[in-house]
Design a protein around this motif. Sequence first.
Motif: not given
Length: 102
Positions: A73-75, A98-102
């Motif tokens: 989840p995002y957090d 890096v974080v990207e939306k799945a």
Amino acid sequence: MPYAIDGTELVRKRREKIKEPEEYRVILLNDDYTTMEFVVKVLMVVFHKKEEDAVHIMLDVHQKGKGIVGVYPYDLAFTKANQVHAMARKAEFPLKCVVEKA
Ligand code: TYC
């Protein structure tokens, strides 16, 4: 309200509102300076990977340039990315994720 809704309709509406949390991929990036040993440590400490799995992921990122470490989840995804960067900064390695939306 133009029309009354019965109990079943209320329950249905409430259920429809419950959304699963959106998921985000944490992607580890290769670089030429961070040691393999340090990457394995980060994967074990931050992502709770078993050593064998951590080595496998690290080698995959080393060979391909990047790789998914986990989906959260995002957090949690951003917390883990921040932990990676904090550990890397402290050890003076340029390791990035890096974080990207799945
Ligand atoms: N390429 C690095 C080396 O040869 C190892 C490495 C692997 C660095 C994965 C970052 O995300 C990484 N020392």
